[in-house]
Design an enzyme around this catalytic site. Structure first.
Site, PDB file in Angstrom:
ATOM      1  CG  ASP A   1     -10.296   5.304  -4.132  1.00 15.74           C
ATOM      2  OD1 ASP A   1     -10.717   6.426  -3.759  1.00 15.74           O
ATOM      3  OD2 ASP A   1      -9.982   4.400  -3.336  1.00 15.74           O
TER       4      ASP A   1
ATOM      5  CD  GLU B   1      -2.834  -1.236   0.099  1.00 16.22           C
ATOM      6  OE1 GLU B   1      -3.043  -0.190  -0.554  1.00 16.22           O
ATOM      7  OE2 GLU B   1      -3.360  -2.316  -0.185  1.00 16.22           O
TER       8      GLU B   1
ATOM      9  CB  THR C   1      -7.253   6.743   1.141  1.00 17.05           C
ATOM     10  OG1 THR C   1      -8.344   6.411   0.285  1.00 17.05           O
ATOM     11  CG2 THR C   1      -6.637   5.468   1.688  1.00 17.05           C
TER      12      THR C   1
END
Length: 281
Positions: A84, A66, A89
């Site tokens: 996304d 990640e 995030t």
């Protein structure tokens, strides 16, 4: 970071897919197991992913995929919108403003430490849940997140929510299925990416898909055969979403260790993600 929907979020985001569980066949990896698998399975049962050293290894492996780094503890302050469809995030497990787990985190942090720097964003986080909107968050949310990440209590809050929502359920299911440390990690990596909701690509439905091809050790199956079936189902789920169509975190990491019979996830570990090599000695 970890972007797909999680928990039982029911809002349909643009990238989320609802393909039927049995729409595509599982690959043929879940067939024969090496003759040495039963002995290896017994060895694997000796240690769980919840062992502190193994848990740290798990966090490093996930971070390699990640964040292209083994330094997972540097990610408490991480935050960005990666376009996304899930808003911001952030953090060690990729809490998303659009999927609700970021809201859960800030609510918990505020319970533990009322008046913290992120508490004022709770109304906005409730409104943007289920969307990619930044309404009420910009322009200072990212700066305040980084500021909060300097607070030990916020780091503990991130750890708490990681364990409550992702790590503990994965390890519990792994132990229930009778798989060792590698299997528990495979479950954890899957639930982090896919969540455990009701959609066809969620962790629980990845597991159900695998059950059509093999049985876990707790049901009399061979551990290696079962984990190959699970990883086949996981790869199928990843390919249902463009953002996760690169399956190297399975193909050149988890599958490599499984083929080597390293069911206990023992070091040294060598793997590649997106072509980048990593090593834990």
């Amino acid at each position: 970071m970890f972007t797909p929907q999680r928990n039982n979020r029911t809002v349909a985001l643009g990238a989320l897919l609802g393909a039927a569980l049995l729409a595509a066949p599982v690959a043929a990896h879940a067939t024969a197991a090496p003759a040495t698998a039963p002995a290896a399975s017994t060895a694997a049962a000796a240690t769980g992913l919840d062992d502190p050293a193994k848990k740290d290894i798990a966090m490093q492996i996930v971070s390699s995929a990640e964040n292209s780094s083994l330094d997972w503890k540097a990610q408490y302050k991480y935050i960005e919108d990666i376009d996304d469809g899930r808003g911001y995030t952030a953090g060690i497990i990729g809490f998303c403003s659009g999927t609700g787990d970021m809201l859960d985190l800030v609510e918990y942090y505020t319970q533990v430490k009322p008046g913290n720097v992120l508490a004022k964003y709770l109304p906005a986080l409730r409104k943007v849940d289920g969307s990619d909107s930044h309404a009420g968050l910009d322009p200072n949310f990212t700066k305040d997140w980084a500021k909060a990440a300097q607070d030990t209590e916020f780091k503990k809050a991130q750890d708490h929510e990681r364990d409550r929502v992702y790590f503990n359920p994965a390890v519990k299911q792994g132990k229930t299925d009778g798989v060792g440390t590698l299997g528990q990690f495979a479950y954890y990596d899957a639930i982090v990416m896919h969540g455990d909701g009701s959609d066809s690509t969620s962790f629980r439905n990845i597991r159900k898909r695998a059950l059509t091809k093999a049985k876990p050790p707790a049901q009399g199956g061979n551990e290696t055969t079962w984990l190959n079936a699970f990883l086949d189902a996981r790869v199928w789920a990843m390919k249902q979403e463009e953002a996760h169509s690169d399956t190297s975190r399975v193909d050149t990491a988890q599958r490599v260790w499984l083929k080597k019979g390293n069911l206990n996830l023992d070091t040294p570990l060598d793997w590649k993600v997106y072509g980048d090599p990593f090593h834990i000695g």
